[in-house]
Design a protein around this motif. Structure first.
Motif, PDB file in Angstrom:
ATOM      1  N   THR A 286      -3.833  -4.999  -4.476  1.00  0.00           N
ATOM      2  CA  THR A 286      -4.083  -6.337  -3.950  1.00  0.00           C
ATOM      3  C   THR A 286      -2.965  -6.678  -2.981  1.00  0.00           C
ATOM      4  OG1 THR A 286      -5.242  -7.066  -5.949  1.00  0.00           O
ATOM      5  CG2 THR A 286      -4.340  -8.775  -4.508  1.00  0.00           C
ATOM      6  N   PHE A 287      -3.326  -6.797  -1.718  1.00  0.00           N
ATOM      7  CA  PHE A 287      -2.386  -7.162  -0.662  1.00  0.00           C
ATOM      8  C   PHE A 287      -2.511  -8.652  -0.370  1.00  0.00           C
ATOM      9  CE2 PHE A 287      -3.491  -2.706   0.122  1.00  0.00           C
ATOM     10  CZ  PHE A 287      -2.255  -2.119   0.328  1.00  0.00           C
ATOM     11  N   ASN A 288      -1.456  -9.208   0.244  1.00  0.00           N
ATOM     12  CA  ASN A 288      -1.629 -10.505   0.883  1.00  0.00           C
ATOM     13  C   ASN A 288      -2.132 -10.238   2.292  1.00  0.00           C
ATOM     14  OD1 ASN A 288      -1.425 -13.415   1.160  1.00  0.00           O
ATOM     15  ND2 ASN A 288       0.279 -12.986   2.529  1.00  0.00           N
ATOM     16  N   ASN A 289      -1.222  -9.895   3.202  1.00  0.00           N
ATOM     17  CA  ASN A 289      -1.629  -9.500   4.548  1.00  0.00           C
ATOM     18  C   ASN A 289      -1.462  -7.995   4.702  1.00  0.00           C
ATOM     19  OD1 ASN A 289      -1.841 -12.278   5.175  1.00  0.00           O
ATOM     20  ND2 ASN A 289       0.309 -12.350   5.782  1.00  0.00           N
ATOM     21  N   LEU A 290      -2.456  -7.343   5.284  1.00  0.00           N
ATOM     22  CA  LEU A 290      -2.368  -5.915   5.595  1.00  0.00           C
ATOM     23  C   LEU A 290      -2.701  -5.728   7.063  1.00  0.00           C
ATOM     24  CD1 LEU A 290      -1.969  -2.970   4.656  1.00  0.00           C
ATOM     25  CD2 LEU A 290      -4.427  -2.904   4.167  1.00  0.00           C
ATOM     26  N   THR A 291      -1.790  -5.060   7.765  1.00  0.00           N
ATOM     27  CA  THR A 291      -1.947  -4.871   9.207  1.00  0.00           C
ATOM     28  C   THR A 291      -1.932  -3.394   9.557  1.00  0.00           C
ATOM     29  OG1 THR A 291      -0.886  -6.991   9.700  1.00  0.00           O
ATOM     30  CG2 THR A 291      -0.913  -5.356  11.464  1.00  0.00           C
ATOM     31  N   PHE A 292      -2.908  -2.962  10.361  1.00  0.00           N
ATOM     32  CA  PHE A 292      -2.927  -1.610  10.906  1.00  0.00           C
ATOM     33  C   PHE A 292      -2.572  -1.683  12.386  1.00  0.00           C
ATOM     34  CE2 PHE A 292      -6.486  -0.575   7.681  1.00  0.00           C
ATOM     35  CZ  PHE A 292      -5.550  -0.367   6.691  1.00  0.00           C
ATOM     36  N   THR A 293      -1.976  -0.608  12.899  1.00  0.00           N
ATOM     37  CA  THR A 293      -1.598  -0.552  14.306  1.00  0.00           C
ATOM     38  C   THR A 293      -2.317   0.614  14.984  1.00  0.00           C
ATOM     39  OG1 THR A 293       0.333   0.790  13.768  1.00  0.00           O
ATOM     40  CG2 THR A 293       0.674  -1.575  13.910  1.00  0.00           C
ATOM     41  N   THR A 307      -7.856  -5.184  -1.925  1.00  0.00           N
ATOM     42  CA  THR A 307      -8.175  -6.601  -1.915  1.00  0.00           C
ATOM     43  C   THR A 307      -7.160  -7.343  -1.058  1.00  0.00           C
ATOM     44  OG1 THR A 307      -9.089  -6.433  -4.153  1.00  0.00           O
ATOM     45  CG2 THR A 307      -8.525  -8.640  -3.363  1.00  0.00           C
ATOM     46  N   PHE A 308      -7.643  -8.312  -0.271  1.00  0.00           N
ATOM     47  CA  PHE A 308      -6.775  -9.063   0.650  1.00  0.00           C
ATOM     48  C   PHE A 308      -6.867 -10.548   0.326  1.00  0.00           C
ATOM     49  CE2 PHE A 308      -8.951  -5.529   2.764  1.00  0.00           C
ATOM     50  CZ  PHE A 308      -7.892  -4.645   2.866  1.00  0.00           C
ATOM     51  N   THR A 333     -13.752   0.545  -1.067  1.00  0.00           N
ATOM     52  CA  THR A 333     -14.147  -0.853  -0.936  1.00  0.00           C
ATOM     53  C   THR A 333     -13.015  -1.687  -0.359  1.00  0.00           C
ATOM     54  OG1 THR A 333     -15.657  -0.697  -2.824  1.00  0.00           O
ATOM     55  CG2 THR A 333     -14.949  -2.902  -2.188  1.00  0.00           C
ATOM     56  N   LEU A 334     -13.385  -2.574   0.588  1.00  0.00           N
ATOM     57  CA  LEU A 334     -12.486  -3.587   1.117  1.00  0.00           C
ATOM     58  C   LEU A 334     -13.000  -4.933   0.657  1.00  0.00           C
ATOM     59  CD1 LEU A 334     -12.061  -2.270   4.793  1.00  0.00           C
ATOM     60  CD2 LEU A 334     -10.614  -1.795   2.812  1.00  0.00           C
ATOM     61  N   SER A 335     -12.117  -5.754   0.057  1.00  0.00           N
ATOM     62  CA  SER A 335     -12.579  -6.994  -0.562  1.00  0.00           C
ATOM     63  C   SER A 335     -11.727  -8.175  -0.122  1.00  0.00           C
ATOM     64  CB  SER A 335     -12.518  -6.854  -2.095  1.00  0.00           C
ATOM     65  OG  SER A 335     -12.926  -8.044  -2.711  1.00  0.00           O
ATOM     66  N   LYS A 336     -12.433  -9.240   0.308  1.00  0.00           N
ATOM     67  CA  LYS A 336     -11.766 -10.513   0.626  1.00  0.00           C
ATOM     68  C   LYS A 336     -12.718 -11.623   0.210  1.00  0.00           C
ATOM     69  CE  LYS A 336      -9.732 -13.146   4.462  1.00  0.00           C
ATOM     70  NZ  LYS A 336      -8.691 -13.742   3.619  1.00  0.00           N
TER      71      LYS A 336
END
Length: 360
Positions: A286-293, A307-308, A333-336
């Motif tokens: 479970t992340f708060n903010n996740l950033t890809f570059t 989870t975000f 799975t990506l969950s928000k």
């Protein structure tokens, strides 16, 4: 005498009659203990040698020696050979062989049969087939090299260098988390692993200038390890056991390598940024903010859920695509739970988006 200790301090010149003998008996210790810029200077009163009988332990660091005849090998670290010395070995390098035990403080475990002194730069080789060294006391050195396959355990004891220096680490350094590191610039920024294993925390991880770690492993079951600041990790992060906590300061992590989580990550309101080109995410987090570059390929372990609670930033550009893939032909799975997630210039396969948010 046996059991006695004689110490020669730095900043002085000691002139010894060439007819005299300094006798270190069995069980006794003589310390020639200088510092950088404040040497112990040993001189004969003539151009003939003075004698040093080595029956006990001789420790020499930051010592300038001339016209001395030792009856057996004496190892002098960060020291100066001004000439006409016998059986004095001027070297900074001690190599661990682990032939007796795991104790750092046992001379028989070292190639010189003496324990490294404060002016020494020990080398820890591959420990696959030998005992690995464990500190039993707080230790001061000039430097330290842990070679590939080497292991070095601080076991809660402090490590210091005489002046600022980085550890050369291609192996693994183990800390509980409560140790103090003095004048240790970093534990290597482009190779090696640092593993935290304490079980009596909470502990605060060490932070350094610039890149904080190459590979970092959290491996203390039932224990919380707090981020000390925003961390920059140039290799992999493995939360194997325990809790990695961003704390109420909401510290972030910038990671160039793989993310593995089989413990717990407490993200708070912090941000994790993956800035490598080819990375993996293993385990559910479970992340708060996740950033890809971009450009970037991120492979998720099939069957895991990310989870975000905050934002999921995944925006490429023309010619700079972000690819999100599964490790197999089964989905990840990506969950928000709410809001809108905008992703541009991405390539996605074998993925499910859930949780109530709108994914564009």
């Amino acid at each position: 005498e046996s059991g006695g200790i004689l110490t020669f301090g730095g900043g002085y010149t000691y002139t010894i009659d060439d007819a005299d003998t300094i006798n270190c008996q069995s069980g006794g210790t003589i310390n020639f203990t200088g510092t950088s810029g404040s040497l112990v200077t040993l001189r004969s009163d003539t151009t003939a040698q003075w004698d040093l009988t080595v029956g006990g332990t001789i420790n020499a660091t930051y010592t300038d020696v001339q016209y001395s005849n030792a009856s057996a090998a004496v190892y002098a670290s960060s020291s100066t050979n001004t000439g006409n010395n016998t059986n004095w070995n001027f070297t900074d390098t001690w190599t661990w062989d682990g032939s007796s035990s795991t104790s750092w403080d046992t001379g028989a475990n070292w190639d010189k049969n003496t324990v490294p002194q404060a002016g020494a730069s020990p080398v820890i080789p591959d420990c696959t087939s030998i005992n690995a060294p464990h500190l039993a006391t707080d230790t001061t050195l000039k430097g330290l090299t842990v070679q590939s396959g080497g292991k070095f355990y601080l076991d809660g004891h402090n490590l210091g260098f005489g002046s600022a220096a980085a550890v050369d680490n291609s192996g693994t350094i183990y800390l509980y988390g409560n140790e103090t590191l003095t004048n240790v610039s970093n534990l290597d920024q482009d190779s090696g692993t640092v593993e935290y294993t304490g079980t009596s925390g909470p502990y605060t991880l060490k932070s350094f200038t610039g890149i904080d770690y190459y590979n970092l492993k959290i491996n203390g079951a039932g224990t919380t390890f707090n981020l000390p600041a925003d961390l920059d990790i140039d290799g992999a992060l493995n939360i194997a056991a325990g809790v990695l906590d961003a704390t109420e300061n909401n510290y972030g992590i910038t990671l160039a390598g793989n993310w593995t989580n089989s413990g717990t990550f407490t993200a708070r309101s912090g941000t994790v940024t993956l800035n490598g080109t080819t990375q993996t995410i293993a385990g559910s987090t479970t992340f708060n903010n996740l950033t890809f570059t971009a450009p970037q390929t991120v492979t998720f372990t099939a069957g895991t859920t990310q989870t975000f609670n905050g934002t999921f930033t995944c925006t490429g550009s023309t010619g700079n695509i972000i690819t999100l893939a599964s490790s197999t032909t089964s989905v990840f799975t990506l969950s928000k739970s709410s809001g809108t997630v905008d992703c541009d210039y991405i390539s996605v396969s074998y993925s499910t988006a859930t949780g109530g948010a709108t994914w564009n």
